[in-house]
Write a protein that holds these residues in place. Structure first.
Motif, PDB file in Angstrom:
ATOM      1  N   GLN A 136       0.825  -1.201   0.000  1.00 22.70           N
ATOM      2  CA  GLN A 136       0.000   0.000   0.000  1.00 22.70           C
ATOM      3  C   GLN A 136       0.864   1.259   0.000  1.00 22.70           C
ATOM      4  N   ALA A 137       1.914   1.248   0.809  1.00 24.94           N
ATOM      5  CA  ALA A 137       2.802   2.414   0.886  1.00 24.94           C
ATOM      6  C   ALA A 137       3.505   2.659  -0.450  1.00 24.94           C
ATOM      7  N   ALA A 138       3.961   1.586  -1.087  1.00 21.19           N
ATOM      8  CA  ALA A 138       4.644   1.725  -2.377  1.00 21.19           C
ATOM      9  C   ALA A 138       3.707   2.294  -3.435  1.00 21.19           C
ATOM     10  N   ARG A 139       2.456   1.876  -3.391  1.00 21.38           N
ATOM     11  CA  ARG A 139       1.479   2.408  -4.344  1.00 21.38           C
ATOM     12  C   ARG A 139       1.231   3.892  -4.091  1.00 21.38           C
ATOM     13  N   GLU A 140       1.126   4.268  -2.821  1.00 21.95           N
ATOM     14  CA  GLU A 140       0.871   5.666  -2.485  1.00 21.95           C
ATOM     15  C   GLU A 140       2.035   6.560  -2.900  1.00 21.95           C
ATOM     16  N   HIS A 141       3.254   6.066  -2.756  1.00 22.97           N
ATOM     17  CA  HIS A 141       4.440   6.870  -3.078  1.00 22.97           C
ATOM     18  C   HIS A 141       4.923   6.642  -4.512  1.00 22.97           C
ATOM     19  N   ARG A 142       4.224   5.756  -5.235  1.00 25.91           N
ATOM     20  CA  ARG A 142       4.508   5.510  -6.652  1.00 25.91           C
ATOM     21  C   ARG A 142       5.956   5.096  -6.892  1.00 25.91           C
ATOM     22  N   VAL A 143       6.410   4.150  -6.065  1.00 27.92           N
ATOM     23  CA  VAL A 143       7.751   3.586  -6.235  1.00 27.92           C
ATOM     24  C   VAL A 143       7.640   2.085  -6.461  1.00 27.92           C
ATOM     25  N   PHE A 144       8.683   1.525  -7.034  1.00 31.71           N
ATOM     26  CA  PHE A 144       8.723   0.099  -7.350  1.00 31.71           C
ATOM     27  C   PHE A 144       9.100  -0.701  -6.104  1.00 31.71           C
ATOM     28  N   LEU A 145       8.370  -1.778  -5.849  1.00 34.31           N
ATOM     29  CA  LEU A 145       8.637  -2.654  -4.704  1.00 34.31           C
ATOM     30  C   LEU A 145       8.642  -4.097  -5.169  1.00 34.31           C
ATOM     31  N   MET A 146       9.677  -4.853  -4.760  1.00 34.58           N
ATOM     32  CA  MET A 146       9.756  -6.263  -5.156  1.00 34.58           C
ATOM     33  C   MET A 146      10.553  -7.061  -4.131  1.00 34.58           C
ATOM     34  N   GLU A 147      10.128  -8.285  -3.947  1.00 35.38           N
ATOM     35  CA  GLU A 147      10.871  -9.235  -3.121  1.00 35.38           C
ATOM     36  C   GLU A 147      11.965  -9.882  -3.973  1.00 35.38           C
ATOM     37  N   ALA A 148      13.142 -10.035  -3.389  1.00 30.76           N
ATOM     38  CA  ALA A 148      14.271 -10.626  -4.117  1.00 30.76           C
ATOM     39  C   ALA A 148      14.196 -12.153  -4.074  1.00 30.76           C
ATOM     40  N   MET A 149      13.110 -12.691  -4.623  1.00 29.67           N
ATOM     41  CA  MET A 149      12.961 -14.141  -4.783  1.00 29.67           C
ATOM     42  C   MET A 149      13.675 -14.517  -6.077  1.00 29.67           C
ATOM     43  N   TRP A 150      14.990 -14.732  -5.983  1.00 35.03           N
ATOM     44  CA  TRP A 150      15.826 -14.820  -7.182  1.00 35.03           C
ATOM     45  C   TRP A 150      15.423 -15.937  -8.128  1.00 35.03           C
ATOM     46  N   SER A 151      14.808 -17.005  -7.600  1.00 39.02           N
ATOM     47  CA  SER A 151      14.365 -18.118  -8.439  1.00 39.02           C
ATOM     48  C   SER A 151      13.474 -17.646  -9.581  1.00 39.02           C
ATOM     49  N   ALA A 152      12.573 -16.735  -9.283  1.00 41.40           N
ATOM     50  CA  ALA A 152      11.568 -16.310 -10.253  1.00 41.40           C
ATOM     51  C   ALA A 152      12.178 -15.688 -11.499  1.00 41.40           C
ATOM     52  N   PHE A 153      13.410 -15.198 -11.399  1.00 38.44           N
ATOM     53  CA  PHE A 153      14.015 -14.453 -12.494  1.00 38.44           C
ATOM     54  C   PHE A 153      15.103 -15.233 -13.222  1.00 38.44           C
ATOM     55  N   LEU A 154      15.294 -16.493 -12.843  1.00 45.14           N
ATOM     56  CA  LEU A 154      16.315 -17.312 -13.482  1.00 45.14           C
ATOM     57  C   LEU A 154      15.854 -17.776 -14.862  1.00 45.14           C
ATOM     58  N   PRO A 155      16.776 -17.909 -15.814  1.00 49.47           N
ATOM     59  CA  PRO A 155      16.397 -18.370 -17.160  1.00 49.47           C
ATOM     60  C   PRO A 155      15.624 -19.684 -17.157  1.00 49.47           C
ATOM     61  N   LYS A 156      16.040 -20.644 -16.314  1.00 51.82           N
ATOM     62  CA  LYS A 156      15.379 -21.955 -16.371  1.00 51.82           C
ATOM     63  C   LYS A 156      13.906 -21.874 -15.976  1.00 51.82           C
ATOM     64  N   PHE A 157      13.565 -20.971 -15.050  1.00 46.85           N
ATOM     65  CA  PHE A 157      12.166 -20.879 -14.657  1.00 46.85           C
ATOM     66  C   PHE A 157      11.329 -20.167 -15.710  1.00 46.85           C
ATOM     67  N   ASP A 158      11.955 -19.321 -16.521  1.00 49.47           N
ATOM     68  CA  ASP A 158      11.225 -18.766 -17.656  1.00 49.47           C
ATOM     69  C   ASP A 158      10.921 -19.859 -18.676  1.00 49.47           C
ATOM     70  N   VAL A 159      11.879 -20.752 -18.896  1.00 43.31           N
ATOM     71  CA  VAL A 159      11.653 -21.870 -19.816  1.00 43.31           C
ATOM     72  C   VAL A 159      10.556 -22.787 -19.275  1.00 43.31           C
TER      73      VAL A 159
ATOM     74  N   ARG B 207       7.155 -11.391 -10.500  1.00 44.30           N
ATOM     75  CA  ARG B 207       6.956 -11.631  -9.067  1.00 44.30           C
ATOM     76  C   ARG B 207       6.239 -10.424  -8.462  1.00 44.30           C
ATOM     77  N   PRO B 208       4.959 -10.238  -8.804  1.00 46.75           N
ATOM     78  CA  PRO B 208       4.210  -9.121  -8.221  1.00 46.75           C
ATOM     79  C   PRO B 208       4.068  -9.288  -6.716  1.00 46.75           C
ATOM     80  N   VAL B 209       3.825  -8.193  -6.047  1.00 50.81           N
ATOM     81  CA  VAL B 209       3.711  -8.246  -4.586  1.00 50.81           C
ATOM     82  C   VAL B 209       2.558  -9.144  -4.159  1.00 50.81           C
ATOM     83  N   ASN B 210       1.514  -9.253  -4.980  1.00 54.27           N
ATOM     84  CA  ASN B 210       0.414 -10.156  -4.636  1.00 54.27           C
ATOM     85  C   ASN B 210       0.884 -11.613  -4.561  1.00 54.27           C
TER      86      ASN B 210
END
Length: 348
Positions: free
Chosen positions: A127-150, A316-319
């Motif tokens: 909610q705070a990130a939306r109000e201040h219009r800044v980007f927020l993300m958890e560093a769940m590195w798995s989600a961004f690895l090439p193999k998981f995109d495949v 990896r959206p905050v939801n």
């Protein structure tokens, strides 16, 4: 019969292609060192400042990693660091407060997992990130690895059919002097290790309609291991396990009615996976094994999103983080695990 299928190429962007942002590091520990090294080697991101619990720690880290500015607190970094993005890798119990300060200062924020220690804190940061219009993300590195995109493309193409089951395991042995054994730091297996299998299951099969958990307490009082069964929509199921008492294979299976994907351990990290059809014919994806170099993918993704004007990640959206944490909250409720900072009526 031969499995006549060619795996799709990963769509992961090249590290050098992302726009260059100015980064500040909060929490100059072991993970931060790996993260900074990965960015310096593989990207054009600029690490300009570091803040620690003491100026001495920050200066030592800065000298070691070639970071020009060092501060003794996050407040000083936010006021004088001249950065666009703050990466937070403090102990879990400080994630919420540090992230909130950075958001209110108008900085984009990448927080090491867990984003916060419970779903209430995650929702508050969102909610705070939306109000201040800044980007927020958890560093769940798995989600961004090439193999998981495949893997995601394979599932979306229907190659293994409708996914009915997920089986995932993550276990590592820790001695009693390790940070993960400390109750006052929200230690235990669930936040550090269990979040990986839970995130995999909820990302693919969605929210759990029913959660069953059984656990064992470690000698220091933290949760030592947990077995978790999730019932998802249409009766689909996930069988998950995590432990800090022993090393385990750490593999995962994503099973559909036309075939399955077997991800070699450690499933959440860079490495191989095998795609099988119902005749047990196999196609293999080969990738160099576990390497912290791959931590740069999440930073590259953030930089691309910021350039596009996004405030959350489409990968990896905050939801998604919120869903993972809601699941872990229920697991902890069933196991009787309450973190020290949750006791009483502490207000944020």
């Amino acid at each position: 019969m031969k499995f006549d299928y060619q795996l799709p190429a990963a769509r992961t962007p090249d590290g050098m292609s992302a726009p260059s942002l100015r980064w500040g590091i909060v929490g100059p520990g072991w993970v931060a060192q790996k993260f900074v090294a990965a960015l310096q080697k593989n990207t054009r991101q600029r690490i300009l400042a570091v803040a620690g619990s003491s100026i001495t720690k920050a200066e030592e880290f800065g000298q070691k990693m070639g970071i020009p500015k060092a501060f003794g607190s996050i407040e000083e970094l936010l006021n004088g660091g001249d950065v666009d993005v703050v990466y937070i890798s403090t102990p879990h119990t400080a994630h919420y407060a540090c992230a909130m300060q950075a958001i209110r200062a108008g900085k984009h924020v990448l927080v090491e997992k867990p984003l916060a220690i419970n779903a209430r804190e995650v929702a508050s940061l969102q909610q705070a990130a939306r109000e201040h219009r800044v980007f927020l993300m958890e560093a769940m590195w798995s989600a961004f690895l090439p193999k998981f995109d495949v893997i995601q493309q394979v599932i979306e193409q229907g190659i293994i059919g409708e996914v009915h089951s997920i089986i995932a395991d993550h276990g590592e042995y820790f001695t009693e002097d390790h940070r993960i054994m400390r109750p006052e730091l929200a230690g235990g297996t669930l936040m550090d290790l269990g979040s990986y299998p839970v995130a995999l299951a909820t990302r693919i099969l969605g929210p759990a309609e029913q959660i069953l958990a059984s656990g064992q307490t470690a000698p220091t009082g933290v949760n030592g291991q947990a077995s978790i069964i999730l019932k998802h929509a249409h009766g689909h199921q996930s069988s998950l396990h995590t432990t800090l008492f022993s090393h385990t294979p750490g593999s995962a299976v994503i099973a559909g009615n036309k075939g399955y994907i077997f991800i070699e351990g450690m499933f959440y990290a860079p490495g191989n996976f095998h795609l099988f059809n119902n005749e047990k014919d196999k196609v293999t994806y080969l990738e160099p094994k576990y390497s912290y170099d791959s931590l740069y993918h999440q930073a590259v993704h953030l930089a691309v999103c910021v350039e596009q004007g996004l405030t959350e990640s489409p990968i990896r959206p905050v939801n998604d983080t919120l869903l993972t944490m809601q699941t872990l909250d229920e697991v902890r409720l069933q196991l009787g695990v309450v973190f020290h900072t949750e006791r009483g009526d502490e207000k944020h």
